[in-house]
Design a protein around this motif. Structure first.
Motif, PDB file in Angstrom:
ATOM      1  N   LYS A 109      56.675 -20.083  35.766  1.00  0.00           N
ATOM      2  CA  LYS A 109      56.767 -21.532  35.592  1.00  0.00           C
ATOM      3  C   LYS A 109      55.586 -22.066  34.781  1.00  0.00           C
ATOM      4  O   LYS A 109      55.737 -22.986  33.981  1.00  0.00           O
ATOM      5  N   SER A 127      57.702 -24.244  31.133  1.00  0.00           N
ATOM      6  CA  SER A 127      57.801 -25.463  31.936  1.00  0.00           C
ATOM      7  C   SER A 127      59.245 -25.848  32.271  1.00  0.00           C
ATOM      8  O   SER A 127      59.496 -26.523  33.269  1.00  0.00           O
ATOM      9  N   PRO A 134      62.906 -22.037  39.027  1.00  0.00           N
ATOM     10  CA  PRO A 134      62.688 -20.879  39.905  1.00  0.00           C
ATOM     11  C   PRO A 134      63.722 -20.787  41.023  1.00  0.00           C
ATOM     12  O   PRO A 134      64.134 -21.802  41.577  1.00  0.00           O
TER      13      PRO A 134
END
Length: 123
Positions: A23, A27, A31
């Motif tokens: 992450k 960006s 997840p």
């Protein structure tokens, strides 16, 4: 039971670390961790899969060796997966891993179940 809890927590922590690291770089990354349980002949199987960084083929061969880690020393000393595998094998189970680098990792815990005592035992 405590040993199994520790193994599952360790696997979930590793998945979270991988998701966080991915992450930070991407960006727009969403997840995910999937935990599934299923019956297998004479036992149960628990799978923990994440869509994090994945593990390279070279690292997969070493993943359960003591003191081997991809993390820097501030984030771990590399005994978690080694001890996790030992704990599962202590109960005659298996801990395996599959992965596709940069895409996903899946750990599978397979445990045999002892047969239930006969009804006569409770009389």
């Amino acid at each position: 039971a405590l040993d199994l809890e520790r193994v599952l927590i360790n696997l979930l922590n590793n998945a979270c670390d991988s998701l966080y690291e991915k992450k930070v770089v991407h960006s727009d990354f969403f997840p995910q961790i999937t935990l599934t349980t299923s019956s297998i002949p004479l036992g149960i199987e628990i799978k923990i899969k994440d869509n994090g960084l994945g593990i390279s083929h070279e690292n997969l061969e070493q993943i359960f060796e003591p003191f081997w880690t991809t993390k820097n020393s501030a984030n771990g000393v590399g005994v978690g997966l080694f001890f996790s595998k030992q704990r599962i094998e202590k109960y005659h189970g298996t801990l395996t891993v599959k992965s596709s680098e940069a895409e996903w990792t899946e750990f599978t815990v397979a445990l045999g179940l002892k047969p239930l005592p006969s009804r006569e035992t409770f009389r």
